[in-house]
Design an enzyme around this catalytic site. Structure first.
Site, mmCIF file in Angstrom:
data_model
loop_
_atom_site.group_PDB
_atom_site.id
_atom_site.type_symbol
_atom_site.label_atom_id
_atom_site.label_comp_id
_atom_site.label_asym_id
_atom_site.label_seq_id
_atom_site.Cartn_x
_atom_site.Cartn_y
_atom_site.Cartn_z
ATOM 1 N N ASN A 153 -92.903 -37.265 51.404
ATOM 2 C CA ASN A 153 -94.089 -37.998 50.936
ATOM 3 C C ASN A 153 -93.777 -39.166 50.005
ATOM 4 O O ASN A 153 -94.512 -40.137 49.958
ATOM 5 C CB ASN A 153 -95.109 -37.046 50.302
ATOM 6 C CG ASN A 153 -94.514 -36.243 49.182
ATOM 7 O OD1 ASN A 153 -93.300 -36.189 48.992
ATOM 8 N ND2 ASN A 153 -95.377 -35.596 48.412
ATOM 9 N N GLU A 250 -88.728 -28.425 42.902
ATOM 10 C CA GLU A 250 -90.064 -29.045 42.815
ATOM 11 C C GLU A 250 -90.797 -28.690 44.097
ATOM 12 O O GLU A 250 -90.543 -29.278 45.145
ATOM 13 C CB GLU A 250 -89.936 -30.567 42.682
ATOM 14 C CG GLU A 250 -89.345 -31.030 41.370
ATOM 15 C CD GLU A 250 -90.227 -30.739 40.182
ATOM 16 O OE1 GLU A 250 -91.408 -30.390 40.374
ATOM 17 O OE2 GLU A 250 -89.723 -30.843 39.051
HETATM 18 P P1 NDP Z 1 -89.915 -28.932 53.474
HETATM 19 O O1 NDP Z 1 -89.828 -27.804 52.534
HETATM 20 O O2 NDP Z 1 -90.191 -28.683 54.890
HETATM 21 O O3 NDP Z 1 -88.566 -29.789 53.420
HETATM 22 C C1 NDP Z 1 -88.035 -30.307 52.210
HETATM 23 C C2 NDP Z 1 -86.600 -30.765 52.442
HETATM 24 O O4 NDP Z 1 -85.748 -29.614 52.556
HETATM 25 C C3 NDP Z 1 -86.402 -31.560 53.728
HETATM 26 O O5 NDP Z 1 -85.445 -32.571 53.517
HETATM 27 C C4 NDP Z 1 -85.910 -30.490 54.675
HETATM 28 O O6 NDP Z 1 -85.211 -31.014 55.755
HETATM 29 C C5 NDP Z 1 -85.016 -29.686 53.769
HETATM 30 N N1 NDP Z 1 -84.749 -28.325 54.230
HETATM 31 C C6 NDP Z 1 -85.486 -27.547 55.058
HETATM 32 N N2 NDP Z 1 -84.920 -26.328 55.217
HETATM 33 C C7 NDP Z 1 -83.794 -26.330 54.463
HETATM 34 C C8 NDP Z 1 -82.776 -25.355 54.191
HETATM 35 N N3 NDP Z 1 -82.804 -24.145 54.712
HETATM 36 N N4 NDP Z 1 -81.776 -25.698 53.356
HETATM 37 C C9 NDP Z 1 -81.733 -26.930 52.800
HETATM 38 N N5 NDP Z 1 -82.658 -27.888 53.022
HETATM 39 C C10 NDP Z 1 -83.675 -27.598 53.835
HETATM 40 O O7 NDP Z 1 -91.007 -29.888 52.836
HETATM 41 P P2 NDP Z 1 -91.664 -31.206 53.443
HETATM 42 O O8 NDP Z 1 -90.621 -32.253 53.666
HETATM 43 O O9 NDP Z 1 -92.557 -30.811 54.554
HETATM 44 O O10 NDP Z 1 -92.534 -31.698 52.185
HETATM 45 C C11 NDP Z 1 -93.753 -31.129 51.852
HETATM 46 C C12 NDP Z 1 -93.608 -30.093 50.751
HETATM 47 O O11 NDP Z 1 -92.962 -30.659 49.627
HETATM 48 C C13 NDP Z 1 -94.941 -29.593 50.257
HETATM 49 O O12 NDP Z 1 -94.934 -28.187 50.081
HETATM 50 C C14 NDP Z 1 -95.086 -30.261 48.921
HETATM 51 O O13 NDP Z 1 -95.941 -29.601 48.042
HETATM 52 C C15 NDP Z 1 -93.687 -30.326 48.438
HETATM 53 N N6 NDP Z 1 -93.553 -31.375 47.450
HETATM 54 C C16 NDP Z 1 -93.359 -31.020 46.125
HETATM 55 C C17 NDP Z 1 -93.291 -31.978 45.158
HETATM 56 C C18 NDP Z 1 -93.061 -31.622 43.728
HETATM 57 O O14 NDP Z 1 -92.587 -32.463 42.984
HETATM 58 N N7 NDP Z 1 -93.340 -30.411 43.280
HETATM 59 C C19 NDP Z 1 -93.442 -33.416 45.478
HETATM 60 C C20 NDP Z 1 -93.607 -33.660 46.876
HETATM 61 C C21 NDP Z 1 -93.664 -32.659 47.823
HETATM 62 P P3 NDP Z 1 -86.052 -31.241 57.102
HETATM 63 O O15 NDP Z 1 -87.171 -32.135 56.750
HETATM 64 O O16 NDP Z 1 -85.078 -31.848 57.996
HETATM 65 O O17 NDP Z 1 -86.513 -29.857 57.537
#
Ligand code: NDP
Length: 484
Positions: A153, A250
């Site tokens: 995002n 986060e």
């Molecule tokens: P995801 O949890 O799907 O993915 C986050 C990142 O982690 C991506 O780069 C993803 O790669 C990677 N990832 C996924 N599985 C693994 C694993 N097993 N080991 C290591 N890395 C992994 O989140 P989204 O990208 O869909 O983002 C949305 C989420 O992020 C929402 O829940 C939102 O609330 C949270 N968020 C929190 C914020 C905060 O500051 N608290 C700010 C912004 C968002 P890939 O995409 O390739 O799967």
């Protein structure tokens, strides 16, 4: 392709490609067109990035804080000078309107680089007198190689929120953006090199979750900072724990926003709009459970609907547009699925509720009223433009209901009663609270969640503690007394 980078990864100060990696198509959410084709990192690329970060770390940490800070502050200046160009890229990466990206992405990344760059020279340990001339001093040391993993995002902001405090403390970083938005972080890496960062200090590798998983389990890595969902956070935290690595998590939220009947109605409606529809609702701290005191509920809903009807939905590159598409077809379908659940479980649809047909991933800003605490739309993070309005009678009741969630990222209250505002935030189980405003995240203030929403804090001086550790040195000025 207009936004095709030189290569997929940025390692040791240069672009690197390995076409053996799985192809990643980067899609412009406003049109559905492919704007770049990248490759996921192969094991060889991951190894190269970690080696580069490891090799660069000692030299970077040995530089004075003033020198490191100067690099970061120069990078901040470059980002600001190129704000428009970077914002256009961020808009193509995410679909967010240019009206937003011009003020919220490269600019907030630059704020982080400037803020942490400014702190670099003042990072010190302390002197602790023990009596009799003996003393202790502490040395603030870098952790080593840090891995940053980003959500889709805020790709520029996340790359900087993690990179700036890490680098300030003398760490190096390997950053993996979400494969949905892989372009912006490459620019951050380029700019840092241009600003004078030694090669290998900030590296970017692309890939899916499996690339992130390989990074966090590697012995060369000392710290993992993730922005993502709670399920991903659980996995990443567990994997990091195995190697006793430091973590910052986060994660997601389902944050409450409480509107009392004495609140300024216009401000409360503004807060609800910012806290639900900015970035088409794809903000982790959004206040998606809006509790409105019964007496003002219909007035609130009417005013909210009037104002939502004036939202300008359309081409995100048109600077008059203030509501863009969802980041991906998948995310749009998830949000539309929740709308169907809301209807099926008996919530009253008062605004929006549908996809906007076309090639882009557009949907309407959506408001449900008469939502109850047990409905799916009131319990699960949607990460889309879907607001749930719930009624309440009393202060005690609403606080208990606001806290009745596994999440604890953010919480807000609108009231003109000063003591009540502070009483409510004292009772909130959330890391980031707001009184009469919502969704601010300036770099000077700690940001992060409690409960399932996270571990640690980003931004502010607190982030320094999450990217460094103290070495304690005992010094005796006297003879050593031993019992025998
Ligand atoms: P995801 O949890 O799907 O993915 C986050 C990142 O982690 C991506 O780069 C993803 O790669 C990677 N990832 C996924 N599985 C693994 C694993 N097993 N080991 C290591 N890395 C992994 O989140 P989204 O990208 O869909 O983002 C949305 C989420 O992020 C929402 O829940 C939102 O609330 C949270 N968020 C929190 C914020 C905060 O500051 N608290 C700010 C912004 C968002 P890939 O995409 O390739 O799967």
């Amino acid at each position: 392709m207009k936004f095709q980078p030189t290569a997929s990864h940025f390692i040791n100060g240069e672009y690197v490609e390995d076409t053996a990696g799985e192809q990643i198509d980067v899609i412009y959410p406003a049109t559905g067109e492919v704007i770049a084709k990248l490759h996921s990192a192969t094991p060889a690329i991951i190894d190269q990035a970690l080696n580069a970060a490891q090799a660069a770390q000692a030299e970077w940490a040995a530089m004075s804080g003033t020198e490191r800070g100067r690099v970061l502050r120069r990078a901040a200046d470059i980002m600001r000078d190129r704000n428009r160009e970077l914002s256009i890229l961020e808009t193509h990466d995410t679909g967010k309107p240019l009206q937003e990206t011009l003020v919220a992405d490269a600019t907030s990344g630059a704020d982080a680089l400037e803020y942490f760059g400014g702190l670099a020279a003042s990072l010190t340990g302390e002197h602790i007198p023990l009596g009799g001339g003996d003393f202790v001093y502490t040395i603030r040391e870098a952790l080593g190689v840090c891995v940053g993993i980003g959500a889709w995002n805020y790709p520029t902001q996340i790359a900087c929120w993690k990179g700036a405090p890490a680098l300030t403390c003398g760490n190096t970083m390997v950053f993996k953006p979400s494969e949905t938005t892989p372009l912006s972080a490459l620019k951050v890496a380029e700019i840092l090199i241009e600003a004078g960062a030694p090669k290998g200090v900030y590296n970017v590798v692309q890939g899916y979750g499996n690339v992130g998983a390989s990074l966090i389990t590697d012995d060369r890595v000392a710290k993992v900072s993730l922005t993502g969902s709670v399920p991903t956070g659980r996995k990443v935290y567990a994997a990091a724990a195995d190697g006793m690595k430091h973590v910052t998590m986060e994660l997601g939220g389902k944050s409450p926003m409480i509107v009392f009947d004495d609140a300024d109605m216009e401000n409360a409606v503004s807060g609800a709009i910012l806290g639900n529809f900015y970035s088409s609702g794809q903000v982790c701290s959004n206040g998606t459970r809006v509790f409105v005191q019964k007496g003002i509920k219909e007035a609130f809903l009417n005013r909210l609907s009037e104002r939502l009807a004036t939202a300008k939905i359309g081409d995100p590159l048109d600077e008059d547009v203030n509501f863009g598409p969802m980041v991906s077809e998948n995310q749009m379908n998830i949000a539309l699925g929740y709308i169907e659940k809301g209807k099926a479980e008996g919530a009253r649809l008062v605004f929006g509720g549908a996809r906007i047909e076309g090639d882009g991933f557009y949907m309407q800003p959506t408001v449900f009223a008469d939502v109850t605490d047990d409905m799916t739309i009131a319990r699960e993070e949607i990460f889309g433009p879907v607001m749930s309005v719930l009624d309440f009678d009393t202060e005690d009741e609403v606080l208990a209901r606001a806290n009745d969630t596994e999440f604890g990222l953010a919480a807000g209250v609108f009231t003109n009663d000063l003591t009540r505002g502070h009483r409510i935030v004292a009772g909130f189980e959330a890391g980031t609270c707001y009184i009469n405003t919502y969704n601010l995240a300036p770099v000077e203030a700690p940001f992060g969640g409690s409960k399932m929403s996270g571990v640690g804090r980003e931004n502010s001086k607190l982030a320094i503690n999450h990217f460094s550790e103290m070495k304690t040195v005992y010094v005796s000025m006297n003879d050593v007394e031993a019992p025998y």
